[in-house]
Design a protein around this motif. Structure first.
Motif, short mmCIF file in Angstrom:
data_model
loop_
_atom_site.label_atom_id
_atom_site.label_comp_id
_atom_site.label_asym_id
_atom_site.label_seq_id
_atom_site.Cartn_x
_atom_site.Cartn_y
_atom_site.Cartn_z
N LEU A 49 -5.85 -7.42 -12.46
CA LEU A 49 -5.00 -8.45 -13.07
C LEU A 49 -5.51 -9.85 -12.72
O LEU A 49 -5.66 -10.71 -13.61
CB LEU A 49 -3.55 -8.29 -12.63
CG LEU A 49 -2.57 -9.34 -13.16
CD1 LEU A 49 -2.51 -9.32 -14.69
CD2 LEU A 49 -1.19 -9.13 -12.57
N LEU A 81 1.18 -11.07 -21.67
CA LEU A 81 1.49 -10.46 -20.37
C LEU A 81 2.96 -10.07 -20.30
O LEU A 81 3.32 -8.97 -19.87
CB LEU A 81 1.12 -11.41 -19.23
CG LEU A 81 -0.36 -11.65 -19.00
CD1 LEU A 81 -0.56 -12.74 -17.95
CD2 LEU A 81 -1.06 -10.38 -18.58
N SER A 144 -6.35 -8.08 -18.81
CA SER A 144 -5.15 -8.64 -18.21
C SER A 144 -3.90 -7.88 -18.63
O SER A 144 -3.03 -7.60 -17.81
CB SER A 144 -5.01 -10.12 -18.60
OG SER A 144 -6.10 -10.85 -18.14
N SER A 148 -1.63 -5.77 -16.06
CA SER A 148 -0.23 -6.16 -15.85
C SER A 148 0.69 -4.96 -15.95
O SER A 148 1.67 -4.85 -15.21
CB SER A 148 0.18 -7.25 -16.83
OG SER A 148 0.28 -6.75 -18.15
#
Length: 179
Positions: A49, A81, A144, A148
């Motif tokens: 992350l 996210l 990402s 997450s």
């Protein structure tokens, strides 16, 4: 001989000696016991992350885009996210029998699809970016989002387990006793 044979095989086959079948002895849909995530997986999730978000943000900082374009891509990252974590929580709530409304589930799916579409459309129309830069932003964004979800899963799984108690001689334990 048949008595000896049936007693010899009863230890192998529980139904041979008239015992109830194994399926009748336990429920068919037995819940697996939750397991604590390993420190390696938790660390790898957080590292992925941080690496994905840092790469994306460093790319934005170093780009020659206008400030409003940088703000757009930053907002898309934050929106993505949030949408990914929200969708993961909603899907897991439903899988665990925790009520989640269909409206919220639909909004979570829509939000994630919108974040992906906004990034895709933005990169498609970004004439000032090289193809390699577009790929870089896309991969950092995907990394990402995936990370997450893994971090949120770990946070939720770790919340099920009590925190380990501190040792008797630990400085932190002594500090807690003085309160």
């Amino acid at each position: 001989m048949s008595t000896d044979a049936s007693s010899a095989f009863s230890s192998i086959d529980p139904t041979a000696a008239g015992a109830a079948p194994a399926a009748a002895q336990r429920p068919l849909a037995a819940e697996p016991l939750p397991q604590r995530p390993t420190p390696a997986f938790v660390g790898a999730s957080w590292a992925a992350l941080l690496l994905g978000v840092a790469a994306y943000l460093i790319g934005l900082f170093n780009s020659s885009m206008e400030l409003n374009e940088k703000g757009y891509y930053f907002a898309v990252l934050m929106f993505g996210l949030f949408a990914a974590v929200s969708l993961q929580k909603t899907v897991r709530d439903r899988a665990e029998g925790i009520p989640a409304s269909s409206l919220y589930t639909g909004l979570a799916w829509f939000s994630l699809a919108t974040a992906l579409a906004l990034l895709g459309i933005g990169l498609w129309n970004a004439g000032s970016l090289l193809l390699s830069e577009k790929g870089f932003y896309g991969m950092a964004f995907a990394m990402s989002l995936f990370a997450s979800v893994a971090v949120q899963k770990n946070v939720r799984d770790l919340a099920r387990f009590p925190r380990p108690e501190r040792a008797e001689g630990d400085a932190g334990a002594a500090r807690d006793d003085r309160r």
